[in-house]
Write a protein that holds these residues in place. Structure first.
Motif, PDB file in Angstrom:
ATOM      1  N   VAL A   1      -0.347  10.044  -0.812  1.00  0.00           N
ATOM      2  CA  VAL A   1      -1.031  10.174   0.476  1.00  0.00           C
ATOM      3  C   VAL A   1      -2.007   9.034   0.707  1.00  0.00           C
ATOM      4  O   VAL A   1      -2.134   8.516   1.829  1.00  0.00           O
ATOM      5  N   ALA A   2      -2.700   8.609  -0.339  1.00  0.00           N
ATOM      6  CA  ALA A   2      -3.683   7.524  -0.183  1.00  0.00           C
ATOM      7  C   ALA A   2      -2.998   6.236   0.269  1.00  0.00           C
ATOM      8  O   ALA A   2      -3.517   5.514   1.131  1.00  0.00           O
ATOM      9  N   GLY A   3      -1.842   5.956  -0.308  1.00  0.00           N
ATOM     10  CA  GLY A   3      -1.105   4.765   0.099  1.00  0.00           C
ATOM     11  C   GLY A   3      -0.630   4.849   1.535  1.00  0.00           C
ATOM     12  O   GLY A   3      -0.660   3.863   2.280  1.00  0.00           O
ATOM     13  N   LEU A   4      -0.176   6.039   1.941  1.00  0.00           N
ATOM     14  CA  LEU A   4       0.261   6.229   3.322  1.00  0.00           C
ATOM     15  C   LEU A   4      -0.895   6.020   4.293  1.00  0.00           C
ATOM     16  O   LEU A   4      -0.730   5.416   5.364  1.00  0.00           O
ATOM     17  N   ALA A   5      -2.071   6.502   3.929  1.00  0.00           N
ATOM     18  CA  ALA A   5      -3.245   6.339   4.784  1.00  0.00           C
ATOM     19  C   ALA A   5      -3.598   4.862   4.945  1.00  0.00           C
ATOM     20  O   ALA A   5      -3.875   4.381   6.048  1.00  0.00           O
ATOM     21  N   ALA A   6      -3.581   4.116   3.842  1.00  0.00           N
ATOM     22  CA  ALA A   6      -3.888   2.689   3.902  1.00  0.00           C
ATOM     23  C   ALA A   6      -2.833   1.931   4.706  1.00  0.00           C
ATOM     24  O   ALA A   6      -3.149   1.048   5.503  1.00  0.00           O
ATOM     25  N   GLY A   7      -1.576   2.276   4.491  1.00  0.00           N
ATOM     26  CA  GLY A   7      -0.507   1.619   5.237  1.00  0.00           C
ATOM     27  C   GLY A   7      -0.528   1.955   6.713  1.00  0.00           C
ATOM     28  O   GLY A   7      -0.154   1.127   7.557  1.00  0.00           O
TER      29      GLY A   7
ATOM     30  N   ALA B   1       7.961   3.821   1.911  1.00  0.00           N
ATOM     31  CA  ALA B   1       7.578   4.746   2.987  1.00  0.00           C
ATOM     32  C   ALA B   1       6.978   4.027   4.178  1.00  0.00           C
ATOM     33  O   ALA B   1       6.760   4.639   5.224  1.00  0.00           O
ATOM     34  N   ILE B   2       6.739   2.717   4.043  1.00  0.00           N
ATOM     35  CA  ILE B   2       6.237   1.937   5.177  1.00  0.00           C
ATOM     36  C   ILE B   2       7.194   2.042   6.359  1.00  0.00           C
ATOM     37  O   ILE B   2       6.781   1.968   7.524  1.00  0.00           O
ATOM     38  N   VAL B   3       8.492   2.240   6.083  1.00  0.00           N
ATOM     39  CA  VAL B   3       9.475   2.379   7.161  1.00  0.00           C
ATOM     40  C   VAL B   3       9.160   3.610   8.007  1.00  0.00           C
ATOM     41  O   VAL B   3       9.201   3.562   9.243  1.00  0.00           O
ATOM     42  N   LEU B   4       8.826   4.712   7.349  1.00  0.00           N
ATOM     43  CA  LEU B   4       8.479   5.940   8.080  1.00  0.00           C
ATOM     44  C   LEU B   4       7.187   5.757   8.873  1.00  0.00           C
ATOM     45  O   LEU B   4       7.058   6.271   9.990  1.00  0.00           O
ATOM     46  N   LEU B   5       6.234   5.024   8.290  1.00  0.00           N
ATOM     47  CA  LEU B   5       4.987   4.778   9.004  1.00  0.00           C
ATOM     48  C   LEU B   5       5.235   3.968  10.275  1.00  0.00           C
ATOM     49  O   LEU B   5       4.669   4.269  11.331  1.00  0.00           O
ATOM     50  N   PHE B   6       6.077   2.952  10.164  1.00  0.00           N
ATOM     51  CA  PHE B   6       6.382   2.152  11.351  1.00  0.00           C
ATOM     52  C   PHE B   6       7.168   2.966  12.372  1.00  0.00           C
ATOM     53  O   PHE B   6       7.013   2.764  13.578  1.00  0.00           O
ATOM     54  N   MET B   7       8.003   3.863  11.907  1.00  0.00           N
ATOM     55  CA  MET B   7       8.723   4.725  12.842  1.00  0.00           C
ATOM     56  C   MET B   7       7.749   5.640  13.587  1.00  0.00           C
ATOM     57  O   MET B   7       7.840   5.806  14.810  1.00  0.00           O
ATOM     58  N   GLY B   8       6.815   6.230  12.853  1.00  0.00           N
ATOM     59  CA  GLY B   8       5.836   7.101  13.483  1.00  0.00           C
ATOM     60  C   GLY B   8       4.915   6.348  14.425  1.00  0.00           C
ATOM     61  O   GLY B   8       4.667   6.777  15.562  1.00  0.00           O
ATOM     62  N   THR B   9       4.414   5.204  13.951  1.00  0.00           N
ATOM     63  CA  THR B   9       3.537   4.391  14.790  1.00  0.00           C
ATOM     64  C   THR B   9       4.290   3.846  15.998  1.00  0.00           C
ATOM     65  O   THR B   9       3.758   3.808  17.114  1.00  0.00           O
TER      66      THR B   9
ATOM     67  N   ALA C   1       0.813  -1.218   0.000  1.00  0.00           N
ATOM     68  CA  ALA C   1       0.000   0.000   0.000  1.00  0.00           C
ATOM     69  C   ALA C   1       0.844   1.264   0.000  1.00  0.00           C
ATOM     70  O   ALA C   1       0.535   2.226  -0.709  1.00  0.00           O
ATOM     71  N   ALA C   2       1.926   1.270   0.793  1.00  0.00           N
ATOM     72  CA  ALA C   2       2.693   2.506   0.992  1.00  0.00           C
ATOM     73  C   ALA C   2       4.054   2.505   0.328  1.00  0.00           C
ATOM     74  O   ALA C   2       4.700   3.556   0.236  1.00  0.00           O
TER      75      ALA C   2
END
Length: 470
Positions: free
Chosen positions: A211-217, A59-67, A55-56
Motif C-alpha cells: 500500500v505504501a508503494g501504491l500511495a507514493a506512485g 502495479a503502476i499500470v493500475l495506478l495510471f489506469m485509475g488516474t 515506488a509501485a
C-alpha cells in the motif's frame, strides 16, 4: 449567484473591451489537438514515470489506469463547460459565475502558479541536458536562452505558438508511437526471447511494495497528467471555440490514456521494475537498451529535450492567458491586462519573469523556497479539479434549465460520475495526509488556498455591496 445565462457560446468574459484589447483567434483545430498533448506529455512521462515504477512496481499500470479514468472524467466536465461557454479563463471563469469570485480566484491563480512552477522545472531540466552537450555554456545560461526565446515567441501572434506546439508535440507523439511498436515487438520476442509474465509476477509480485508503494506512485501519476486543461484555455483563441474544444477534448483524452498506460505496460513487462536504471536513466532508455536499440540514450535525451521545451512553451502560453483572464475580471493587477496585437503581452512577460525567478530560487534555495514552490504546484491541480467538479454540478443544472441548446458535449452519468470523481480526488487528499511528505504539501497548499479564497471573498463582498448601492 443567480444570473441567467444569456451570452452566446462564442462570447467570453473579456468581451466588451475595445477591439485592441481582445485576444486574436489564430489557432486551428490541429493546433488545439496538439496543445492538449504538449501541455501534459513532458519529462514526467519520459523520465519521471521511472520514479513511480520504482515506488509501485508493476502495479503502476493500475495506478495510471485509475488516474487516467479520473482525468478523462475531469476533461469531460471541462469539455462540457468550455463547449457551452468558451472563454480564455476556462474553469476559472465558470467557477466565478457558478460559485463565486473566491472560487474563480483560487482555481485561476493556483493554476497559474502550477504552470509557472512547471516552466521553471522544465527550463532547469532542459538547461541541464544542453549543458551536458555544450559544457562551456553553464546550465543557467541555457535556461536564460530558452526563457528569452519562448517569451519572445509567445509575444508574437498566437498562431506562431500554435505552430511551435504542433511540431514539438508531433515529435513527441512519433517517439511514443515508435516506442510502443518496438516494445510490442520485444514482448513478442522479435528482439530475443519473449519475457512473458516473468517481470510482472517475479521480483516481489505485481504489488511488490504494498500500500505504501501504491500511495507514493499515486502522487507521481497524478502530477504526470497536470497541464491537460490548457486546451480548454486555448480554445477561446481558435476560429470556432465550441466545436474545436469538443473535438480536442474527445481525441486528446484517449490518446494520452493510451500513451501513458501503454508505455507503462511495455516497461514493466520488458524490464524488472526494481532495475536501478529505470529510476536513474528513465524507463524509456532502459527498455530501448534492453532491446538493443543503438544510441538509445542519446535518442531519448533528444526526445526528452523536445518534450521539455514543448511543455515549457505550452505552460507559458497557458499561464499568461489565465493571468490575463483573471485581471480582466478584476482579480489581479490591472497592468497585466495589456493586450498588444491580440497577445496579452504584459501577462506573458509576468509569467516568464516569475518562472525565471523560480529558476533562480532553485539555484540559490533548492531545498527551501524552490522545494516549497514545487510542492504547492504539485497539489494545485487537485484543488483545481475539486473546484471543476463543484462548478460542473451547478453549471450543468443551470444550462439544462436555461440554455439546453448549449450542451453540445455532456458529462457522462451526470451527476453520479461527477460526485464519484470528486470522491476520488478527496481520496487522493486522504492518501497524501497519511504520509509526512504529503502532509507538508497539503499544509503549504492550504495556506495559499486560504489567502486566495479570502481575497476572492473580499472582492465578491465588495461587488455585492456596490451592486446593492447602485
Amino acid at each position: 449567484m443567480s444570473r441567467t445565462i444569456t451570452r452566446s457560446p462564442q462570447d467570453s468574459p473579456e468581451a466588451g473591451q475595445n477591439s485592441e484589447s481582445v485576444l486574436s483567434h489564430g489557432l486551428k483545430q490541429r493546433h488545439l489537438s496538439m496543445i492538449a498533448l504538449g501541455g501534459v506529455i513532458g519529462a514526467g512521462l519520459f523520465v519521471g514515470s521511472g520514479v513511480g515504477i520504482a515506488a509501485a512496481g508493476p502495479a503502476i499500470v493500475l495506478l495510471f489506469m485509475g488516474t487516467g479514468a479520473l482525468v478523462m472524467l475531469i476533461m469531460r466536465m471541462l469539455g462540457e463547460m468550455s463547449a457551452a461557454r468558451p472563454s480564455t479563463g476556462s474553469f476559472s471563469v465558470h467557477a466565478e459565475e457558478e460559485i463565486g469570485s473566491w472560487a474563480g480566484t483560487t482555481s485561476g491563480w493556483m493554476y497559474w502558479l502550477m504552470l509557472c512552477a512547471g516552466v521553471a522545472a522544465e527550463a532547469t531540466a532542459a538547461g541541464t541536458i544542453m549543458h551536458s552537450w555544450v559544457s562551456f555554456i553553464p546550465a543557467y545560461g541555457w535556461v536564460a536562452l530558452f526563457m528569452v526565446f519562448f517569451c519572445a515567441s509567445n509575444l508574437t501572434a498566437v498562431k506562431n505558438f500554435g505552430e511551435f506546439e504542433f511540431w514539438f508535440s508531433a515529435i513527441k507523439v512519433a517517439a511514443i508511437v515508435a516506442f510502443l511498436v518496438l516494445g510490442l515487438l520485444g514482448i513478442l520476442g522479435v528482439f530475443g526471447s519473449a519475457p512473458g509474465t516473468s517481470h510482472l509476477t517475479g521480483h516481489g509480485g505485481f504489488f511488490p511494495t504494498g500500500v505504501a508503494g501504491l500511495a507514493a506512485g499515486l502522487l507521481t501519476t497524478i502530477s504526470g497528467f497536470a497541464g491537460l486543461e490548457t486546451v480548454t484555455i486555448a480554445a477561446a483563441e481558435s476560429d470556432n471555440p465550441s466545436r474545436n474544444v469538443a473535438r480536442a477534448v474527445r481525441t486528446a483524452v484517449w490518446r494520452i490514456a493510451v500513451f501513458y498506460i501503454g508505455s507503462m505496460a511495455v516497461v514493466v513487462t520488458l524490464v524488472p521494475w526494481n532495475d536501478p536504471k529505470v529510476a536513474t536513466d528513465g524507463p524509456y532508455v532502459t527498455v530501448l537498451d534492453q532491446l538493443g536499440i543503438p544510441a538509445a540514450g542519446t535518442i531519448m535525451q533528444i526526445v526528452v529535450l523536445v518534450a521539455l521545451l514543448s511543455a515549457m512553451n505550452a505552460n507559458i502560453y497557458g499561464s499568461s492567458r489565465m493571468a490575463y483572464s483573471l485581471v480582466s475580471r478584476g482579480q489581479g493587477p490591472r497592468f497585466l491586462g495589456k493586450v498588444t496585437r491580440g497577445v496579452p503581452a504584459a501577462a506573458v512577460l509576468a509569467s516568464c519573469v516569475f518562472g525565471f525567478a523560480a529558476v533562480i530560487a532553485g539555484i540559490v534555495w533548492p531545498t527551501t523556497v524552490f522545494a516549497w514552490l514545487l510542492n504547492i504546484a504539485g497539489c494545485s491541480v487537485l484543488v483545481v479539479w475539486s473546484i471543476v467538479c463543484l462548478t460542473q454540478l451547478k453549471m450543468r443544472r443551470r444550462l439544462e434549465r436555461e440554455s439546453p441548446e448549449l450542451l453540445s458535449v455532456r458529462m457522462w452519468g451526470f451527476p453520479y460520475l461527477t460526485w464519484l470523481t470528486l470522491a476520488g480526488i478527496l481520496g487522493v487528499f486522504a492518501v497524501m495526509a497519511a504520509n509526512a511528505d504529503g502532509r507538508h504539501q497539503l499544509i503549504g497548499t492550504a495556506v495559499v488556498v486560504a489567502v486566495l479564497a479570502g481575497a476572492g471573498h473580499l472582492k465578491q463582498r465588495r461587488d455585492r455591496q456596490a451592486a446593492e448601492s447602485a
